[in-house]
Design a protein around this motif. Structure first.
Motif, PDB file in Angstrom:
ATOM      1  N   ARG A  57       0.846  -1.197   0.000  1.00  0.00           N
ATOM      2  CA  ARG A  57       0.000   0.000   0.000  1.00  0.00           C
ATOM      3  C   ARG A  57       0.876   1.241   0.000  1.00  0.00           C
ATOM      4  O   ARG A  57       2.062   1.191   0.328  1.00  0.00           O
ATOM      5  CB  ARG A  57      -0.927   0.005   1.214  1.00  0.00           C
ATOM      6  N   LEU A  58       0.259   2.364  -0.357  1.00  0.00           N
ATOM      7  CA  LEU A  58       0.933   3.652  -0.349  1.00  0.00           C
ATOM      8  C   LEU A  58       0.437   4.490   0.819  1.00  0.00           C
ATOM      9  O   LEU A  58      -0.740   4.447   1.178  1.00  0.00           O
ATOM     10  CB  LEU A  58       0.674   4.408  -1.659  1.00  0.00           C
ATOM     11  N   THR A  59       1.348   5.239   1.403  1.00  0.00           N
ATOM     12  CA  THR A  59       1.014   6.192   2.462  1.00  0.00           C
ATOM     13  C   THR A  59       1.255   7.598   1.915  1.00  0.00           C
ATOM     14  O   THR A  59       2.288   7.838   1.276  1.00  0.00           O
ATOM     15  CB  THR A  59       1.899   5.953   3.700  1.00  0.00           C
ATOM     16  N   THR A  60       0.306   8.487   2.141  1.00  0.00           N
ATOM     17  CA  THR A  60       0.537   9.853   1.676  1.00  0.00           C
ATOM     18  C   THR A  60       1.593  10.517   2.551  1.00  0.00           C
ATOM     19  O   THR A  60       1.770  10.156   3.724  1.00  0.00           O
ATOM     20  CB  THR A  60      -0.751  10.688   1.728  1.00  0.00           C
ATOM     21  N   ILE A  61       2.283  11.487   1.969  1.00  0.00           N
ATOM     22  CA  ILE A  61       3.332  12.175   2.725  1.00  0.00           C
ATOM     23  C   ILE A  61       2.749  12.860   3.951  1.00  0.00           C
ATOM     24  O   ILE A  61       3.381  12.895   5.018  1.00  0.00           O
ATOM     25  CB  ILE A  61       4.059  13.181   1.807  1.00  0.00           C
ATOM     26  N   ALA A  62       1.549  13.373   3.832  1.00  0.00           N
ATOM     27  CA  ALA A  62       0.921  14.061   4.957  1.00  0.00           C
ATOM     28  C   ALA A  62       0.637  13.106   6.118  1.00  0.00           C
ATOM     29  O   ALA A  62       0.536  13.542   7.275  1.00  0.00           O
ATOM     30  CB  ALA A  62      -0.372  14.742   4.507  1.00  0.00           C
ATOM     31  N   GLN A  63       0.491  11.806   5.831  1.00  0.00           N
ATOM     32  CA  GLN A  63       0.198  10.820   6.883  1.00  0.00           C
ATOM     33  C   GLN A  63       1.450  10.325   7.595  1.00  0.00           C
ATOM     34  O   GLN A  63       1.351   9.678   8.637  1.00  0.00           O
ATOM     35  CB  GLN A  63      -0.529   9.611   6.276  1.00  0.00           C
ATOM     36  N   LEU A  64       2.616  10.612   7.045  1.00  0.00           N
ATOM     37  CA  LEU A  64       3.860  10.113   7.642  1.00  0.00           C
ATOM     38  C   LEU A  64       4.067  10.673   9.038  1.00  0.00           C
ATOM     39  O   LEU A  64       3.762  11.835   9.313  1.00  0.00           O
ATOM     40  CB  LEU A  64       5.058  10.480   6.766  1.00  0.00           C
ATOM     41  N   GLN A  65       4.624   9.819   9.913  1.00  0.00           N
ATOM     42  CA  GLN A  65       4.972  10.216  11.268  1.00  0.00           C
ATOM     43  C   GLN A  65       6.431   9.826  11.520  1.00  0.00           C
ATOM     44  O   GLN A  65       6.936   8.861  10.932  1.00  0.00           O
ATOM     45  CB  GLN A  65       4.072   9.522  12.297  1.00  0.00           C
ATOM     46  N   PRO A  66       7.146  10.561  12.391  1.00  0.00           N
ATOM     47  CA  PRO A  66       8.535  10.182  12.714  1.00  0.00           C
ATOM     48  C   PRO A  66       8.621   8.747  13.206  1.00  0.00           C
ATOM     49  O   PRO A  66       7.799   8.305  14.018  1.00  0.00           O
ATOM     50  CB  PRO A  66       8.913  11.181  13.817  1.00  0.00           C
ATOM     51  N   SER A  97      -1.285  15.124  -1.370  1.00  0.00           N
ATOM     52  CA  SER A  97      -1.682  15.512  -0.009  1.00  0.00           C
ATOM     53  C   SER A  97      -1.047  16.836   0.397  1.00  0.00           C
ATOM     54  O   SER A  97      -1.195  17.270   1.530  1.00  0.00           O
ATOM     55  CB  SER A  97      -1.281  14.415   0.991  1.00  0.00           C
ATOM     56  N   TYR A  98      -0.325  17.451  -0.544  1.00  0.00           N
ATOM     57  CA  TYR A  98       0.365  18.724  -0.321  1.00  0.00           C
ATOM     58  C   TYR A  98       1.473  18.583   0.726  1.00  0.00           C
ATOM     59  O   TYR A  98       1.843  19.549   1.384  1.00  0.00           O
ATOM     60  CB  TYR A  98      -0.621  19.830   0.093  1.00  0.00           C
ATOM     61  N   GLY A  99       1.987  17.379   0.855  1.00  0.00           N
ATOM     62  CA  GLY A  99       3.112  17.153   1.746  1.00  0.00           C
ATOM     63  C   GLY A  99       4.413  17.131   0.970  1.00  0.00           C
ATOM     64  O   GLY A  99       4.427  16.836  -0.244  1.00  0.00           O
TER      65      GLY A  99
END
Length: 456
Positions: A57-66, A97-99
């Motif tokens: 699956r793909l994760t949007t950049i805006a959903q990324l967490q450290p 996601s504008y990230g």
């Protein structure tokens, strides 16, 4: 998670087939794999993943967490190549996601830089961490997608294997995939009763291997990461069983040898007992009687004495040693550290010197003329009890007539080192008795598996 160990289950004759049958494994590659201990199909079947990457699956950049490991996709918005102290390539990507995510590379080639043209579509995987301008991934695994390339995602988790020098991760996955394609069917591979496995909720060996190497998208990631997945537990049972059986086979082979019978009057033991400033406990007396009966037999004793620190294992060992000395034989006592060995030395000299028993000391710090003198005393038999560290196992140490080898904290040595000490007394006709001591708390059932070649 179960790992491939020194004790490898013997799966099937087909598992012994050379890796040369796999496409792409020529002599040079085979040598690199062999250097890592991989020379047969079975070795690849048991070369288990360290962890898994989820590219399903793909994760949007805006959903990324450290600290989050994920697969993201975006278009290159900026590229910077710098040389502040060392070469560095920074690639910024953006998605819908504008990230914005920064990909940072410290090791790269010129053709890699050319790949990252502004507007290029990049799919990458890695662990995000905070950077100066937001989240970044250092050295992600990535793929630059063509403008019309299929966006299809993976259908299963990707295994990450222990590194093999000179063989890339993708190539390693391909070799293991080819090896798995040659797995025998379930009936030919399985050695354990199916009803017993199903009662434990465990899969067959074939199913376990396929699950660990090719976990489906719905696999329990938490269980896999913690090594608790039923497939991993099934492989752990296979490895433990192989370990247990190999030690039992070793024990059977050893007991076929002759050992010197140390049956005697026990006069030295009685003198030692009478000189002690304390009375033996019931447990000490009971354990000594078991050891005495073993030593009187003409086949090798193999016994583990487990007891807490201060429970009196050393005095029991000293009494056993006196049975050997009384018969004109030698005893070796090995401890893993000089501090522990010196403690044994001081105790034994305090007890044995008044009995006229010569106790020698041999460790790494005994050098020069002092070492030569001790080696001569050991070789002549003048040194009746020899206390030391790993130095006792060196080739230069030759006993005249070693009849009892005592090893303290056996787990700090390992089976092969214990056997190396035993071999000091092997003369082609007989081998010494062995007494192993440990203060490490070991549940009896675990001890019977870990020390399957020993009486506990």
């Amino acid at each position: 998670m179960a790992r491939k160990s020194a004790v490898t289950p013997a799966l099937t004759p087909s598992g012994d087939a050379s890796l040369a049958m796999l496409a792409g494994v020529g002599p040079a590659v085979a040598a690199k794999l062999a250097a890592r201990g991989l020379s047969s199909l079975q070795d690849l079947w048991l070369h288990l993943p360290l962890r898994y990457e989820d590219r399903t699956r793909l994760t949007t950049i805006a959903q990324l967490q450290p600290g989050m490991a994920a697969q993201v996709e975006g278009r290159v918005s900026a590229v910077e190549r710098g040389f502040r102290g060392r070469p560095m390539l920074k690639v910024a990507i953006e998605d819908d996601s504008y990230g914005t995510l920064l990909l940072r590379f410290f090791h790269f080639r010129a053709q890699q830089v050319a790949q990252f043209a502004v507007g290029a579509r990049v799919r990458c995987y890695g662990t995000a961490k905070p950077g100066q301008l937001g989240l970044e991934i250092v050295h992600p695994s990535y793929r630059v997608l063509g403008s019309h390339e299929d966006d299809e995602l993976g259908d299963r988790l990707d295994p990450v294997y222990p590194a093999v020098e000179g063989v890339g991760p993708a190539t390693m996955r391909r070799f293991i995939g080819l090896a798995l394609d040659r797995l025998p069917d379930e009936a030919a591979l399985e050695l354990l009763p199916p009803d017993w496995l199903s009662g434990l909720g465990l899969p067959s060996l074939r199913a376990a291997l396929l699950t660990v190497h090719r976990p489906p998208p719905d696999a329990d990631l938490a269980a896999l990461a913690a090594g608790r997945h039923p497939a991993q537990r099934r492989l752990a049972i296979e490895e433990l069983l192989a370990h247990h059986l190999s030690l039992r086979r070793q024990r059977m082979a050893l007991q076929a040898h002759h050992a010197p019978s140390l049956r005697g009057q026990g006069a030295l033991v009685e003198r030692l007992r009478e000189s002690l400033p304390f009375r033996l406990t019931g447990a000490q007396q009971r354990v000594y009687e078991q050891i005495r009966k073993d030593l009187a037999k003409a086949h090798p004793m193999l016994r583990l004495v487990q007891g807490d620190v201060g429970s009196g294992k050393t005095v029991v060992a000293a009494m056993a040693a006196m049975l050997a000395v009384e018969r004109g034989k030698q005893v070796a006592l090995a401890a893993p550290t000089e501090l522990l060995a010196e403690q044994h030395l001081n105790n034994l000299r305090g007890w044995l010197d008044p009995l006229g028993v010569r106790t020698a000391w041999l460790a790494g710090k005994v050098t020069g003329k002092a070492r030569a003198k001790v080696l001569a005393e050991v070789a002549s038999g003048e040194a009746q009890v020899v206390v030391g560290t790993h130095a006792l196992m060196q080739d230069s140490v030759v006993f005249k007539d070693l009849a009892l080898a005592i090893v303290d904290e056996q787990h700090r040595f390992g089976v092969h080192q214990r056997l190396a000490l035993r071999d000091k007394g092997a003369d082609g006709r007989s081998v010494p008795h062995q007494l192993v001591m440990s203060a490490t708390p070991i549940p009896r059932t675990l001890a019977m598996s870990e020390y399957a070649d020993l009486d506990v």
